[in-house]
Design an enzyme around this catalytic site. Structure first.
Site, PDB file in Angstrom:
ATOM      1  N   ASP A  18       0.824  -1.211   0.000  1.00 55.71           N
ATOM      2  CA  ASP A  18       0.000   0.000   0.000  1.00 55.71           C
ATOM      3  C   ASP A  18       0.862   1.267   0.000  1.00 55.71           C
ATOM      4  O   ASP A  18       1.962   1.279   0.546  1.00 55.71           O
ATOM      5  CB  ASP A  18      -0.907  -0.015   1.236  1.00 55.71           C
ATOM      6  CG  ASP A  18      -2.059   0.966   1.096  1.00 55.71           C
ATOM      7  OD1 ASP A  18      -2.389   1.343  -0.043  1.00 55.71           O
ATOM      8  OD2 ASP A  18      -2.623   1.356   2.131  1.00 55.71           O
ATOM      9  N   HIS A  35       2.692   3.414  -9.139  1.00 60.39           N
ATOM     10  CA  HIS A  35       2.528   1.970  -9.343  1.00 60.39           C
ATOM     11  C   HIS A  35       3.743   1.392 -10.080  1.00 60.39           C
ATOM     12  O   HIS A  35       4.175   0.273  -9.802  1.00 60.39           O
ATOM     13  CB  HIS A  35       1.251   1.685 -10.135  1.00 60.39           C
ATOM     14  CG  HIS A  35      -0.013   2.023  -9.381  1.00 60.39           C
ATOM     15  ND1 HIS A  35      -0.188   1.702  -8.057  1.00 60.39           N
ATOM     16  CD2 HIS A  35      -1.159   2.654  -9.763  1.00 60.39           C
ATOM     17  CE1 HIS A  35      -1.391   2.116  -7.656  1.00 60.39           C
ATOM     18  NE2 HIS A  35      -1.988   2.703  -8.673  1.00 60.39           N
ATOM     19  N   SER A  63      -7.298  -5.486  -5.907  1.00 63.83           N
ATOM     20  CA  SER A  63      -8.380  -6.101  -5.128  1.00 63.83           C
ATOM     21  C   SER A  63      -9.711  -6.002  -5.867  1.00 63.83           C
ATOM     22  O   SER A  63      -9.859  -5.186  -6.788  1.00 63.83           O
ATOM     23  CB  SER A  63      -8.498  -5.417  -3.767  1.00 63.83           C
ATOM     24  OG  SER A  63      -9.078  -4.135  -3.921  1.00 63.83           O
ATOM     25  N   SER A  64     -10.675  -6.796  -5.401  1.00 66.89           N
ATOM     26  CA  SER A  64     -12.037  -6.730  -5.969  1.00 66.89           C
ATOM     27  C   SER A  64     -12.575  -5.308  -5.849  1.00 66.89           C
ATOM     28  O   SER A  64     -13.341  -4.849  -6.699  1.00 66.89           O
ATOM     29  CB  SER A  64     -12.981  -7.647  -5.190  1.00 66.89           C
ATOM     30  OG  SER A  64     -12.449  -8.924  -5.080  1.00 66.89           O
ATOM     31  N   LEU A 130      11.254 -20.004  -5.988  1.00 63.11           N
ATOM     32  CA  LEU A 130      10.255 -19.177  -5.307  1.00 63.11           C
ATOM     33  C   LEU A 130       8.939 -19.228  -6.085  1.00 63.11           C
ATOM     34  O   LEU A 130       8.935 -19.151  -7.319  1.00 63.11           O
ATOM     35  CB  LEU A 130      10.741 -17.713  -5.244  1.00 63.11           C
ATOM     36  CG  LEU A 130       9.765 -16.702  -4.631  1.00 63.11           C
ATOM     37  CD1 LEU A 130       9.716 -16.859  -3.108  1.00 63.11           C
ATOM     38  CD2 LEU A 130      10.168 -15.265  -4.974  1.00 63.11           C
ATOM     39  N   ARG A 186       2.193  -5.299   5.700  1.00 68.81           N
ATOM     40  CA  ARG A 186       1.436  -4.245   5.026  1.00 68.81           C
ATOM     41  C   ARG A 186       2.211  -2.938   5.151  1.00 68.81           C
ATOM     42  O   ARG A 186       2.526  -2.500   6.261  1.00 68.81           O
ATOM     43  CB  ARG A 186       0.044  -4.060   5.634  1.00 68.81           C
ATOM     44  CG  ARG A 186      -0.713  -2.960   4.887  1.00 68.81           C
ATOM     45  CD  ARG A 186      -2.047  -2.592   5.485  1.00 68.81           C
ATOM     46  NE  ARG A 186      -2.682  -1.598   4.622  1.00 68.81           N
ATOM     47  CZ  ARG A 186      -3.911  -1.677   4.126  1.00 68.81           C
ATOM     48  NH1 ARG A 186      -4.679  -2.688   4.442  1.00 68.81           N
ATOM     49  NH2 ARG A 186      -4.373  -0.739   3.330  1.00 68.81           N
ATOM     50  N   SER A 194      -7.824  -5.348   4.667  1.00 64.77           N
ATOM     51  CA  SER A 194      -8.379  -5.005   3.351  1.00 64.77           C
ATOM     52  C   SER A 194      -8.771  -6.222   2.503  1.00 64.77           C
ATOM     53  O   SER A 194      -8.470  -6.276   1.311  1.00 64.77           O
ATOM     54  CB  SER A 194      -7.400  -4.118   2.574  1.00 64.77           C
ATOM     55  OG  SER A 194      -7.196  -2.910   3.249  1.00 64.77           O
TER      56      SER A 194
HETATM   57  C1  FPP Z   1      -1.638   0.199  -3.461  1.00 60.60           C
HETATM   58  O1  FPP Z   1      -1.305   1.545  -3.500  1.00 60.60           O
HETATM   59  C2  FPP Z   1      -1.241  -0.447  -4.699  1.00 60.60           C
HETATM   60  C3  FPP Z   1      -2.097  -0.956  -5.631  1.00 60.60           C
HETATM   61  C4  FPP Z   1      -3.549  -0.951  -5.489  1.00 60.60           C
HETATM   62  C5  FPP Z   1      -1.626  -1.506  -6.890  1.00 60.60           C
HETATM   63  C6  FPP Z   1      -0.292  -2.143  -6.790  1.00 60.60           C
HETATM   64  C7  FPP Z   1       0.005  -2.733  -8.072  1.00 60.60           C
HETATM   65  C8  FPP Z   1       1.235  -2.894  -8.508  1.00 60.60           C
HETATM   66  C9  FPP Z   1       2.454  -2.456  -7.760  1.00 60.60           C
HETATM   67  C10 FPP Z   1       1.374  -3.594  -9.793  1.00 60.60           C
HETATM   68  C11 FPP Z   1       1.823  -5.005  -9.480  1.00 60.60           C
HETATM   69  C12 FPP Z   1       1.863  -5.772 -10.693  1.00 60.60           C
HETATM   70  C13 FPP Z   1       2.697  -6.815 -10.890  1.00 60.60           C
HETATM   71  C14 FPP Z   1       2.553  -7.625 -12.099  1.00 60.60           C
HETATM   72  C15 FPP Z   1       3.769  -7.157  -9.929  1.00 60.60           C
HETATM   73  P1  FPP Z   1      -2.462   2.614  -3.485  1.00 60.60           P
HETATM   74  O2  FPP Z   1      -2.668   3.099  -4.874  1.00 60.60           O
HETATM   75  O3  FPP Z   1      -3.663   2.056  -2.803  1.00 60.60           O
HETATM   76  O4  FPP Z   1      -1.779   3.709  -2.608  1.00 60.60           O
HETATM   77  P2  FPP Z   1      -2.517   4.827  -1.738  1.00 60.60           P
HETATM   78  O5  FPP Z   1      -3.151   4.104  -0.586  1.00 60.60           O
HETATM   79  O6  FPP Z   1      -1.401   5.705  -1.333  1.00 60.60           O
HETATM   80  O7  FPP Z   1      -3.502   5.499  -2.646  1.00 60.60           O
END
Ligand code: FPP
Length: 239
Positions: A18, A35, A63-64, A130, A186, A194
């Site tokens: 997160d 991201h 997530s969903s 892994l 987390r 969550s």
């Molecule tokens: C949470 O941060 C992150 C996500 C919802 C997406 C994470 C996805 C990736 C890192 C891509 C992973 C993909 C692969 C194939 C490894 P947030 O956006 O909820 O952060 P915030 O709480 O600060 O808004």
């Protein structure tokens, strides 16, 4: 050559990554860049997990509930998944990292599904170092709902006796590829689950890290592993 740690009791790690959005905002970047940086961190933690002799790393990529985000962000994450597979599968294969995507992956559409299947078949091997499990369009409650329906149908069709429903049946009916999480990390500062792996974290040690995911380092990960090693896991027993 790096010497592998002997983490005999730490097999299955899960991470709620997160803080990408808040990190991006803090650095005056677009959310998609947060991201993108997040994917780079995943790569580093994968490397460290191999060195730490961890059996599986299960990450919450989407997530969903994330479907409620702006369409532009969803599209950026879709693209990121495809790009990450294109960029990283050859190296993951070489490192014997076995990829598995789970959840309602079909929600991501044909292009992503095709990539996921390619990534899974390319990295499939028996002598893996892994297991890297990626949750996509996943929710713990939804998984439990799905598996209850699946098992009920088997009972209804007289293919299964109610008394034969046990923990292993739940595991094999769940879409999650891992049964018992030992350590859940987390990042991002919030202290909640969550909707991630609700059944599988029954006895997990849970560590909340007060850093955004793009700031999480190999050193932070090693510290989590080391702290896990200091915990007395009694599983309800008197020891
Ligand atoms: C949470 O941060 C992150 C996500 C919802 C997406 C994470 C996805 C990736 C890192 C891509 C992973 C993909 C692969 C194939 C490894 P947030 O956006 O909820 O952060 P915030 O709480 O600060 O808004």
């Amino acid at each position: 050559m790096a010497i592998k740690n002997q983490n005999a009791n730490l097999k299955n790690v899960a991470i709620i990554m997160d803080g990408n959005g808040r990190w991006a905002r803090k650095n005056s970047l677009k959310i998609s860049q947060g991201h993108k940086k997040g994917v780079q961190i995943v790569r580093e933690i994968v490397e460290e997990s191999i060195l730490q002799n961890i059996d599986s790393l299960t990450i919450y990529a989407f997530s969903s509930e994330n479907w409620q985000r702006p369409k532009s962000e969803i599209n950026a994450i879709k693209k990121l998944v495809v790009d990450a597979i294109n960029d990283q599968v050859p190296e993951l294969k070489e490192q014997k990292v076995k990829l598995k995507f789970f959840g309602h992956t079909e929600d991501f559409g044909e292009k992503v599904i095709k990539k996921i299947k390619y990534a899974e078949s390319e990295t499939f091997c028996e002598d893996y170092k892994l297991n890297l499990n990626v949750a996509l369009s996943y929710g713990g409650k939804q998984d439990i709902l799905d598996l209850v329906k699946k098992i009920s149908k088997e009972v209804f069709d007289k293919k299964l006796n109610i008394d034969d429903i046990d923990e292993s049946k739940i595991h094999e009916s769940s879409c999650a590829p891992v049964n018992e999480i030992d350590l859940l990390i987390r990042t991002g500062g919030d202290k909640r689950i969550s909707n991630f792996l609700l059944y599988q974290i029954a006895y997990a040690e849970i560590m909340f890290i007060d850093k955004f995911w793009p700031e999480f380092s190999k050193e932070d990960f090693k510290e989590c592993v080391s702290n896990f090693q200091k915990v007395s896991r009694r599983f309800g027993k008197r020891v």
